[in-house]
Design a protein around this motif. Structure first.
Motif, mmCIF file in Angstrom:
data_model
loop_
_atom_site.group_PDB
_atom_site.id
_atom_site.type_symbol
_atom_site.label_atom_id
_atom_site.label_comp_id
_atom_site.label_asym_id
_atom_site.label_seq_id
_atom_site.Cartn_x
_atom_site.Cartn_y
_atom_site.Cartn_z
ATOM 1 N N LEU A 95 2.040 0.226 -22.784
ATOM 2 C CA LEU A 95 1.105 -0.748 -22.232
ATOM 3 C C LEU A 95 -0.212 -0.730 -23.008
ATOM 4 C CD1 LEU A 95 0.447 -2.787 -19.973
ATOM 5 C CD2 LEU A 95 -0.331 -0.862 -18.577
ATOM 6 N N ALA A 96 -0.694 0.474 -23.337
ATOM 7 C CA ALA A 96 -1.942 0.582 -24.089
ATOM 8 C C ALA A 96 -1.813 -0.031 -25.475
ATOM 9 C CB ALA A 96 -2.350 2.060 -24.198
ATOM 10 N N HIS A 134 0.242 -2.458 -26.341
ATOM 11 C CA HIS A 134 0.300 -3.916 -26.133
ATOM 12 C C HIS A 134 -1.115 -4.488 -25.952
ATOM 13 C CE1 HIS A 134 -0.429 -6.004 -22.212
ATOM 14 N NE2 HIS A 134 0.151 -7.042 -22.813
ATOM 15 N N ARG A 135 -1.951 -3.781 -25.207
ATOM 16 C CA ARG A 135 -3.325 -4.245 -25.017
ATOM 17 C C ARG A 135 -4.102 -4.218 -26.330
ATOM 18 N NH1 ARG A 135 -4.451 -0.656 -19.605
ATOM 19 N NH2 ARG A 135 -3.632 -2.124 -18.058
ATOM 20 N N ARG A 136 -3.928 -3.140 -27.091
ATOM 21 C CA ARG A 136 -4.640 -3.035 -28.376
ATOM 22 C C ARG A 136 -4.261 -4.186 -29.300
ATOM 23 N NH1 ARG A 136 -3.974 -2.007 -33.347
ATOM 24 N NH2 ARG A 136 -1.737 -1.722 -33.088
ATOM 25 N N ARG A 161 -5.668 -7.625 -27.913
ATOM 26 C CA ARG A 161 -7.131 -7.679 -28.074
ATOM 27 C C ARG A 161 -7.509 -7.919 -29.538
ATOM 28 N NH1 ARG A 161 -8.046 -3.280 -23.653
ATOM 29 N NH2 ARG A 161 -9.127 -4.489 -22.033
ATOM 30 N N GLU A 220 -12.905 -12.050 -24.024
ATOM 31 C CA GLU A 220 -12.140 -11.479 -22.917
ATOM 32 C C GLU A 220 -12.895 -11.709 -21.612
ATOM 33 O OE1 GLU A 220 -10.549 -7.135 -21.398
ATOM 34 O OE2 GLU A 220 -10.482 -7.567 -23.573
ATOM 35 N N THR A 274 -9.240 -8.561 -17.290
ATOM 36 C CA THR A 274 -7.931 -7.929 -17.458
ATOM 37 C C THR A 274 -7.580 -7.235 -16.169
ATOM 38 O OG1 THR A 274 -6.633 -6.322 -18.716
ATOM 39 C CG2 THR A 274 -8.964 -5.844 -18.453
ATOM 40 N N ASP A 287 -1.394 -5.502 -16.289
ATOM 41 C CA ASP A 287 -0.812 -5.816 -17.601
ATOM 42 C C ASP A 287 -1.124 -7.248 -18.035
ATOM 43 O OD1 ASP A 287 0.835 -7.337 -15.971
ATOM 44 O OD2 ASP A 287 2.507 -5.949 -16.073
ATOM 45 N N PHE A 317 -3.950 -10.442 -19.206
ATOM 46 C CA PHE A 317 -5.220 -10.762 -19.858
ATOM 47 C C PHE A 317 -5.639 -12.185 -19.518
ATOM 48 C CE2 PHE A 317 -4.360 -7.392 -23.131
ATOM 49 C CZ PHE A 317 -5.552 -6.713 -22.985
#
Length: 829
Positions: free
Chosen positions: A34-35, A37-39, A42, A52, A55, A58, A60
């Motif tokens: 998950l982290a 995917h966020r990186r 972003r 942004e 959030t 999961d 955005f």
């Protein structure tokens, strides 16, 4: 959160498809996935200039100034995630959302979120408005027209790229009706009802007054369930039925299952939305066999009254909170061509309309012809103004009056009479008052509660929404008992004020809370008495003087007492009491001449009447009023005389209250050597007698003495102790002195910015109350500590002052008690 683009903005929502199954599959590795995917997202979104907005979990929410950038960012993000286990759905829509301190709000935000919810993992879906802005720049594929889960008319959607995906998850297989506009401001309620239906509850009844949006909420909940229920979601409108025996046939005809409804239901998994059940509650028991026929059946009902059958979960729908109500008003005003932004006027309009969505929508439609300011002026009589709802809405929902009449017509004769009688109350009211004034009984009150015409609230109190009360008042006016009901109402609140006046010393907190809760009704009683009984008005106003002083209703109290004194010719105790209270209020307004004149006349009258207890109380009031205008010597004389009188009356609690004044005068004169030991004695006596007000004063005086001596550590501790004692009293003025005392102590310890900020917060409160505070010794302390802090801060002093002056008083209290482990549960002003 970085600065958000305004004007025409492209909104992008993402969400992971199948996140629960992915969690089960990956186990402990899910957090890292998950982290990552966020990186990735972003990075890709920021590369194209995305801001942004939010959030959650999961998902955005991003905003872009250019539609092309949003689509390219979405495509880049999908490409970067393609080789991993995460499948993200992305929805994009372009519009003109409203910008608030919390981010974006409005219909365009909802539309973008709905588009994302309709997509599949790996897919990017665009609205028509976004497509029109990027056509020719990126590869697009038309997906046809779809009804999104906001229930509005079909939207033509497009896919970015050529990937192959299943049909979009939209509302093409349901009989749910179209809505004119998306639902706004009910996200929490939607989630809560969905949780009930998904958590084993099989019958949920959404209740609430007419106009709260029960049907709209239920339709949205049903829309959310489309695609998750194997055999469908069906809407059964019942408003047009009059015979309870037709409810089951109507359900059968909708499914369709005319010949054998129970047989049709067996083994099925479906949801029924039964809309507007309140006039058919005799058919409630007919739902039990339907639920027994199929374990997969869930029933969602809208009704102004609960069904009261086994297994039912009642969900009481409240009016909209202020922020959501203002957003709804602005959006609906835009729909009629009036471009507005949330404002205090709009907040006042929504408050006057009790936060009822129907009333807000009807009012917003009037902005086509009326400005918000003019609309607010005309809302004194809301029902005639709020007409002209949507022509395709049911008749009972087209005007606010019709929605109330719909419930009113369901009342039995006894409840009907009580409904009209209860309109004499201006705000919330206690059960005992309803029984005394209106001859209410629990059965009739229960009927009104069941039909959402009356709302039970804490402490055995009830509330009738203002829009409903206006309709009830019309019914009362048509009756022969209107004048008698108003007379009984005024008499009841005269008795309450007299009781609280008699108990104001030994039970101050209890009495002041009760009077604050009933203040609107006390005002109505005063206004009725002003026209019908001038002496009664003076008696009530005089009995409320102490409360107006202690709860900082300074300007109102002064005006009402002045008017009552002018209207009444009474020369007895009620005039003396009113004169004394009016003089005390004049002192805190800084009007020395009127203070001396009114209190001089009032004290002289008490001496003439020979009422020693009232004379002692009046001398205390005289002392505080003279202190407020800087006459310390005669003030001290007044307190000392009052103390002697109370000693002769053997009134130890009253004697302590007079001692409070003596200590204050010694402090004001700078006689610390005398004031400090006497204040310690006062603290001991007040705690022995559980006298919270005197305890608060004693701690305050010890703080003053410490501050005069320059011991800022002890001073801050004492002021905080005093502040904690003052908070339950609800006395804003006294609390403001504690806040400033902490501020001066902090400044003396080198925390200059906090000190200046707290001093400014106190001044802002005084200004808001119309109080004129000119106490020489306090001004000297402020100059000594806050003046010095301002010099130390230099150019930053004005910034700290402005921050404190703009701060809410609740926040100022919190800042004053910062770092204080005992400062829990600070009450709100």
């Amino acid at each position: 959160m970085r600065s958000l683009p305004t004007g025409t903005v492209t909104l992008l929502f993402t969400d992971i498809e199948g996140s629960t199954s992915l969690l089960n599959e990956l186990g402990n590795a899910y957090a890292d996935t998950l982290a990552e995917h966020r990186r990735i997202l972003r990075f890709e979104f920021a590369k194209r200039g995305g801001a942004e907005v939010d959030t959650q979990g999961d998902a955005f929410f991003y905003a872009f100034e250019r539609a092309a950038d949003a689509v390219e960012a979405a495509n880049d993000g999908q490409s970067a995630l393609a080789d991993g286990p995460v499948r993200v759905r992305i929805g994009i829509h372009t519009g003109e959302p409203l910008v608030t301190d919390e981010g974006y709000v409005g219909i365009d935000v909802h539309r973008a979120a709905r588009i994302a919810a309709a997509a599949h993992g790996g897919q990017v879906v665009l609205s028509q408005t976004t497509r029109d802005l990027v056509a020719g720049a990126v590869a697009l594929r038309e997906l046809g027209e779809h009804r999104l889960k906001d229930l509005t008319e079909a939207e033509r959607l497009y896919q970015a790229g050529e990937g192959q995906f299943p049909p979009l998850r939209t509302l093409d297989a349901t009989n749910l009706p179209l809505a004119a506009t998306p639902i706004l401001g009910r996200e929490q309620e939607i989630a809560e009802v969905l949780a009930l239906l998904g958590g084993g509850v099989r019958l949920v009844t959404i209740t609430g007054p007419g106009g709260t949006g029960k049907t709209r909420l239920a339709l949205q909940v049903a829309a959310e369930l489309v695609g998750t229920v194997a055999d469908g979601v069906f809407w059964v409108p019942l408003a047009g039925l009059t015979d309870p025996g037709l409810v089951v046939p109507e359900i059968a005809g909708t499914l369709p299952a005319r010949d054998d409804l129970l047989g049709y239901l067996r083994g099925k998994e479906l949801v029924l939305l039964l809309d507007n059940f309140e006039h058919l509650v005799a058919a409630a028991s007919d739902l039990t066999p339907l639920l027994a026929a199929s374990e997969g059946l869930r029933i969602l009902v809208t009704s102004r009254a609960p069904l009261r059958v086994s297994g039912e979960h009642e969900y009481a729908l409240e009016p909209l909170p202020p922020d959501d109500a203002a957003t709804l008003f602005v959006e609906r005003a835009r729909g009629v061509g009036r471009a507005l932004a949330p404002s205090r006027t709009i907040e006042s309009i929504c408050g006057r309309l009790d936060g009822l969505p129907l009333a807000i929508e009807l009012a917003a439609a009037r902005t086509k012809f009326l400005s918000p300011d003019l609309l607010l002026q005309r809302l004194d009589h809301a029902l005639p103004l709020l007409i002209g709802g949507a022509r395709d809405a049911p008749e009972h929902q087209r005007t606010l009056r019709a929605t109330i009449e719909w419930s009113h017509d369901l009342l039995d004769p006894e409840s009907n009479v009580l409904f009209a009688r209860l309109s004499v109350f201006a705000g919330s009211f206690p059960l005992a008052a309803a029984e005394e004034v209106c001859a209410a009984n629990l059965d009739s009150l229960g009927s009104l509660v069941d039909l959402s015409l009356l709302k039970p609230i804490a402490d055995d109190r009830f509330l009738m929404l203002e829009t409903i009360r206006e309709y009830a008042a019309e019914q009362l006016e048509e009756s022969v008992e209107a004048d008698e009901l108003r007379r009984r109402h005024a008499a009841a609140f005269q008795a309450l004020a007299a009781e609280c006046y008699a108990r104001r010393v030994e039970a101050e907190t209890e009495c002041s809370k009760r009077l604050e809760a009933d203040h609107d009704d006390l005002r109505v009683a005063l206004e009725w008495l002003a026209s019908h009984d001038a002496d009664g008005e003076l008696e009530l106003a005089g009995a409320l003087g102490w409360f107006w002083m202690s709860h900082s209703h300074l300007a109102e109290g002064r005006r009402r007492l002045s008017d009552a004194l002018a209207r009444s010719n009474d020369q007895g105790p009620i005039r003396a009491r009113a004169l004394t209270a009016a003089g005390g209020l004049a002192g805190w307004h800084g009007d020395a001449d009127e203070c001396h004149a009114l209190l001089g006349e009032g004290i002289a009258l008490w001496r003439e009447l020979g009422d020693v207890a009232e004379l002692a109380s009046g001398l205390d009031t005289l002392g505080w009023a003279l202190f407020a205008v800087g006459d310390n010597v005669p003030a001290l004389e007044g307190f000392e005389e009052g103390r002697e009188l109370r000693r002769g009356l053997r009134d130890p609690l009253g004697e302590v209250r007079s001692l409070v004044g003596v200590c204050q005068m010694l402090v004001a004169e700078g006689e610390v050597d005398r004031a400090e030991p006497l204040s310690r004695q006062l603290l001991e006596l007040s705690r022995e007698r559980a006298d919270l007000r005197s305890e608060h004063f004693a701690c305050h005086f010890l703080g003053d003495c410490a501050l005069i001596r320059g011991d800022c550590v002890e001073a801050e501790d004492r002021y905080k102790e005093s502040l904690r004692a003052a908070l339950p009293l609800g006395d804003l003025l006294e609390t403001s002195f504690e806040v400033q005392g902490v501020g001066m102590s902090a400044a003396g310890k080198g925390d200059w910015a906090r000190g200046v900020c707290l001093a400014a917060a106190g001044v802002a409160l005084w200004e808001s109350l119309g109080a004129t505070i000119a106490v020489p010794f306090w001004d000297a302390l402020l100059e000594r500590y806050i003046g010095s802090a301002r010099k130390q801060l230099g150019a930053e002093a004005d910034i700290a002052w402005a921050e404190g002056h703009a701060m809410s008083f609740d926040d100022a209290v919190t800042l004053a008690l910062a770092g204080d482990s005992k400062a829990t549960g600070v009450p709100s002003f």
